[in-house]
Design a protein around this motif. Structure first.
Motif, PDB file in Angstrom:
ATOM      1  N   TYR A 111       0.822  -1.207   0.000  1.00 20.51           N
ATOM      2  CA  TYR A 111       0.000   0.000   0.000  1.00 20.51           C
ATOM      3  C   TYR A 111       0.860   1.263   0.000  1.00 20.51           C
ATOM      4  CZ  TYR A 111      -4.379  -2.551   0.752  1.00 20.51           C
ATOM      5  OH  TYR A 111      -5.478  -3.358   0.620  1.00 20.51           O
ATOM      6  N   ALA A 112       1.989   1.231   0.676  1.00 24.79           N
ATOM      7  CA  ALA A 112       2.879   2.390   0.701  1.00 24.79           C
ATOM      8  C   ALA A 112       3.397   2.683  -0.703  1.00 24.79           C
ATOM      9  CB  ALA A 112       4.040   2.144   1.667  1.00 24.79           C
ATOM     10  N   ALA A 113       3.811   1.642  -1.416  1.00 24.02           N
ATOM     11  CA  ALA A 113       4.307   1.836  -2.780  1.00 24.02           C
ATOM     12  C   ALA A 113       3.216   2.435  -3.672  1.00 24.02           C
ATOM     13  CB  ALA A 113       4.806   0.518  -3.359  1.00 24.02           C
ATOM     14  N   GLU A 114       1.991   1.936  -3.523  1.00 27.66           N
ATOM     15  CA  GLU A 114       0.869   2.478  -4.312  1.00 27.66           C
ATOM     16  C   GLU A 114       0.563   3.931  -3.959  1.00 27.66           C
ATOM     17  OE1 GLU A 114      -1.967  -1.347  -5.320  1.00 27.66           O
ATOM     18  OE2 GLU A 114      -2.546  -0.022  -3.683  1.00 27.66           O
ATOM     19  N   ALA A 115       0.718   4.289  -2.691  1.00 31.99           N
ATOM     20  CA  ALA A 115       0.348   5.626  -2.215  1.00 31.99           C
ATOM     21  C   ALA A 115       1.477   6.645  -2.332  1.00 31.99           C
ATOM     22  CB  ALA A 115      -0.111   5.540  -0.756  1.00 31.99           C
ATOM     23  N   GLY A 116       2.645   6.211  -2.787  1.00 33.71           N
ATOM     24  CA  GLY A 116       3.773   7.126  -2.881  1.00 33.71           C
ATOM     25  C   GLY A 116       4.437   7.406  -1.552  1.00 33.71           C
ATOM     26  N   ARG A 171      -6.257  -0.155   6.414  1.00 33.92           N
ATOM     27  CA  ARG A 171      -6.764  -0.910   5.262  1.00 33.92           C
ATOM     28  C   ARG A 171      -6.366  -2.383   5.322  1.00 33.92           C
ATOM     29  NH1 ARG A 171      -4.547   2.032   0.139  1.00 33.92           N
ATOM     30  NH2 ARG A 171      -5.724   0.364  -0.863  1.00 33.92           N
ATOM     31  N   ILE A 172      -5.320  -2.684   6.024  1.00 29.46           N
ATOM     32  CA  ILE A 172      -4.718  -4.021   5.977  1.00 29.46           C
ATOM     33  C   ILE A 172      -5.601  -5.127   6.549  1.00 29.46           C
ATOM     34  CG2 ILE A 172      -2.721  -5.381   6.746  1.00 29.46           C
ATOM     35  CD1 ILE A 172      -1.114  -2.695   6.435  1.00 29.46           C
TER      36      ILE A 172
END
Length: 155
Positions: A75-80, A130-131
């Protein structure tokens, strides 16, 4: 869609007489998954197990933490949100009932996450919420899983 996961568990605690007496055998075993290192295990040290070996409770708590971490990184990679380090010291609370039956009653994940300078920390923290909807392990347990993340920003 379903997935099969396999493992091979082999009891290693036969001292020669098997389970002829309650104290006459060790509560040790190996976990072997093809193509992966063998994990040597024992029961909980509170029950006379070997402190130097993983026990089922260690494995469950570690799986819960690792699953959360992998989804967080995704999720971090997707959210920048640029994560440069992630460590967790999760704690599981257990209880033992009448007759010695135990269970987990809660777990708290306590990740320490290092992020790049300029990261929106509120956004980075929000990813944790979200996890529980997607983590295979968290969705499979019947106790609450809490999150208490800490963030450090790269200089």
């Amino acid at each position: 869609m379903t997935h099969d996961y396999t493992s091979h568990i082999r009891w290693t605690g036969n001292r020669g007489a098997g389970t002829a007496t309650y104290r006459g055998y060790d509560r040790t075993w190996d976990i072997a998954v093809p193509g992966k290192p063998v994990v040597h295990c024992s029961n909980d040290p509170l029950l006379g197990g070997d402190r130097g070996k993983m026990n089922p409770e260690d494995l469950l708590l570690s799986a819960l933490s690792a699953c959360h971490m992998l989804w967080y990184l995704h999720y971090a990679a997707e959210a920048g949100v640029i994560v440069t380090g992630y460590e967790d010291d999760p704690v599981g609370q257990g209880e033992v009932g009448l007759g010695g039956a135990g269970r987990f009653i809660a777990a708290t994940l306590r990740p320490r996450i290092r992020v790049a300078a300029g990261t929106d920390l509120a956004r980075a923290e929000a990813l944790h919420h979200r996890i529980p909807e997607v983590c295979f392990i968290a969705r499979s347990v019947n106790f609450p899983v809490h999150h208490a993340p800490e963030f450090a920003v790269e200089p």
